[in-house]
Enzyme design. Sequence first.
Site, PDB file in Angstrom:
ATOM      1  N   ARG A 137       0.849  -1.180   0.000  1.00  0.00           N
ATOM      2  CA  ARG A 137       0.000   0.000   0.000  1.00  0.00           C
ATOM      3  C   ARG A 137       0.889   1.235   0.000  1.00  0.00           C
ATOM      4  O   ARG A 137       1.879   1.308   0.725  1.00  0.00           O
ATOM      5  CB  ARG A 137      -0.920   0.025   1.233  1.00  0.00           C
ATOM      6  CG  ARG A 137      -2.061  -0.984   1.184  1.00  0.00           C
ATOM      7  CD  ARG A 137      -3.085  -0.632   0.111  1.00  0.00           C
ATOM      8  NE  ARG A 137      -4.247  -1.507   0.131  1.00  0.00           N
ATOM      9  CZ  ARG A 137      -4.380  -2.600  -0.610  1.00  0.00           C
ATOM     10  NH1 ARG A 137      -3.381  -2.962  -1.416  1.00  0.00           N
ATOM     11  NH2 ARG A 137      -5.484  -3.327  -0.549  1.00  0.00           N
TER      12      ARG A 137
ATOM     13  N   GLU B 219      -3.574   7.323  -4.426  1.00  0.00           N
ATOM     14  CA  GLU B 219      -4.027   6.808  -5.723  1.00  0.00           C
ATOM     15  C   GLU B 219      -5.392   7.386  -6.105  1.00  0.00           C
ATOM     16  O   GLU B 219      -6.262   7.520  -5.244  1.00  0.00           O
ATOM     17  CB  GLU B 219      -4.137   5.277  -5.667  1.00  0.00           C
ATOM     18  CG  GLU B 219      -2.813   4.588  -5.463  1.00  0.00           C
ATOM     19  CD  GLU B 219      -2.962   3.074  -5.349  1.00  0.00           C
ATOM     20  OE1 GLU B 219      -4.067   2.543  -5.641  1.00  0.00           O
ATOM     21  OE2 GLU B 219      -1.983   2.410  -4.990  1.00  0.00           O
TER      22      GLU B 219
ATOM     23  N   ASP C 133       4.091  -0.149  -7.418  1.00  0.00           N
ATOM     24  CA  ASP C 133       2.787  -0.504  -7.983  1.00  0.00           C
ATOM     25  C   ASP C 133       1.670   0.187  -7.211  1.00  0.00           C
ATOM     26  O   ASP C 133       0.513   0.118  -7.612  1.00  0.00           O
ATOM     27  CB  ASP C 133       2.588  -2.027  -7.926  1.00  0.00           C
ATOM     28  CG  ASP C 133       1.308  -2.484  -8.601  1.00  0.00           C
ATOM     29  OD1 ASP C 133       1.014  -1.980  -9.704  1.00  0.00           O
ATOM     30  OD2 ASP C 133       0.596  -3.342  -8.028  1.00  0.00           O
TER      31      ASP C 133
ATOM     32  N   HIS D  68      -1.050   0.077  -9.926  1.00  0.00           N
ATOM     33  CA  HIS D  68      -1.693  -0.858  -8.998  1.00  0.00           C
ATOM     34  C   HIS D  68      -2.346  -2.032  -9.737  1.00  0.00           C
ATOM     35  O   HIS D  68      -3.566  -2.234  -9.688  1.00  0.00           O
ATOM     36  CB  HIS D  68      -2.740  -0.140  -8.130  1.00  0.00           C
ATOM     37  CG  HIS D  68      -3.010  -0.857  -6.836  1.00  0.00           C
ATOM     38  ND1 HIS D  68      -3.442  -0.220  -5.703  1.00  0.00           N
ATOM     39  CD2 HIS D  68      -2.901  -2.166  -6.493  1.00  0.00           C
ATOM     40  CE1 HIS D  68      -3.606  -1.098  -4.718  1.00  0.00           C
ATOM     41  NE2 HIS D  68      -3.291  -2.296  -5.193  1.00  0.00           N
TER      42      HIS D  68
END
Length: 342
Positions: free
Chosen positions: A252, A281, A276, A299
Site C-alpha cells: 500500500r 491513488e 505498484d 496498482h
Amino acid sequence: MAGSTSQKPGVLMLGIVHHAKAEFEKLSEVADVVQVTTGTRDEFIRDCDNGKYDNIVAISRTYDSITGRFDAELVSHLPSSIKFISHNGAGYDQIDIQPCTDKKISVSNTPKAVDAATANTAIFLILGALRRAWIPQLALREGKWRGESPLGRDPHTLTLGVLGMGGIGTATAKRAAALGFKLQYHNRKPVDGLDRQFASNEVPKYVGFEELLQSSDVISVHLPLGPATQGLIGKKELSSMKDGVIIVNTARGAIIDEEALAESLESGKVWSVGLDVFEQEPKINPKLISHPSAVLLPHIGTATIDTQKEMEILVIDNVKSAITQGKFLTLVPEQKPLLAKV
C-alpha cells in the site's frame, strides 16, 4: 430478494462478479441473493435505514463497490441481521475492523489467492529497478536505441530485505532466492517453518526493523496498511538506509511517505524505485513520474484473469461457509478470537 418469505439467509452482493459467474449463480442454491451494482453511498445508507436489507445476513463486496469505505459511519447503519462481510482483496484497509467487531460482524479477505500474482509483480519491479529499466525503454521509444542507458545491478551480489513475511512476502522471497539474492526479512515475529520452504542455503534471516533498513541493498514492502504501518517509512527511515538503496512497494502506498521517497530519489540516496502502489491513488507525486529511475505501475499487482477469478471464488466460498457453517474460511487476523454465528 429482500423481503422474500424464503427460509434461505439473505446475501447482498455489492459490485460485479466478472469471472466466477458460475460459482456466483450457485450461491442462490443456499441463499437469497440480491446484487447491487449501481447507486450511491448515500442511497445505500438510506436503504439500510429504511429496512430494505433487514433480512441480509452476509455482504459480499468488491474493492470498488458503490458504498466506498466501510468506515464507522457506514457500519453504524448496517442492520443488526448482518453478521458477515466478505471483502474481495487481500488488503482490507477499505474496512474499519473495530466497528465491525463491536457489532459482532465478522470480516474476511482473500489471502493466498493473491500471493503469486503480487509476488510476480514485485519481482518484475525489482528487476526493473535493478536495471533502471524505464531509461532504456524510453530511449528506444524515442528512436535513440539505448540512449544514455546506465549500467544496472545483479541480484546475486545484493541483499534483499523483505518487509512483511506473510504470504506475498514469502512468495516474493522464494522467487528472489532463484535469482541469487541473499535474503533477510522483518516481521512482527519470526515466521515458523521457513526452513522447510527454502533450500538450506537460502533460508531468509530474521532481523530487526532498523537492521533491515540499514543493511539491505533492496527493500521490498509487503505489509498491510493500518495505524501501525501508515507512514512507517519516512525521512528518518530513508536516511538510515544504505546509500543507493533500491525500494520496491507492492503493498500500500501510504506505508511510505511519498514526498520523502521522491526527495530521496532526487538526491541519489535512493538509487531507484519500483512502485505498484501510491499514497494518494490515482494521484502520483510528479517527482516520481518525471524521474528516470522510477519504474511505475498503476496498482496492477493482482490484475490477471486467473488471480481475479480465484479471488472471486474465495469471496463466494467465504459467504457459503458463513451462511452454512457460521464462520468464514479466511477471517481477518484481528478477529481470530471472534467466531460469529448466524
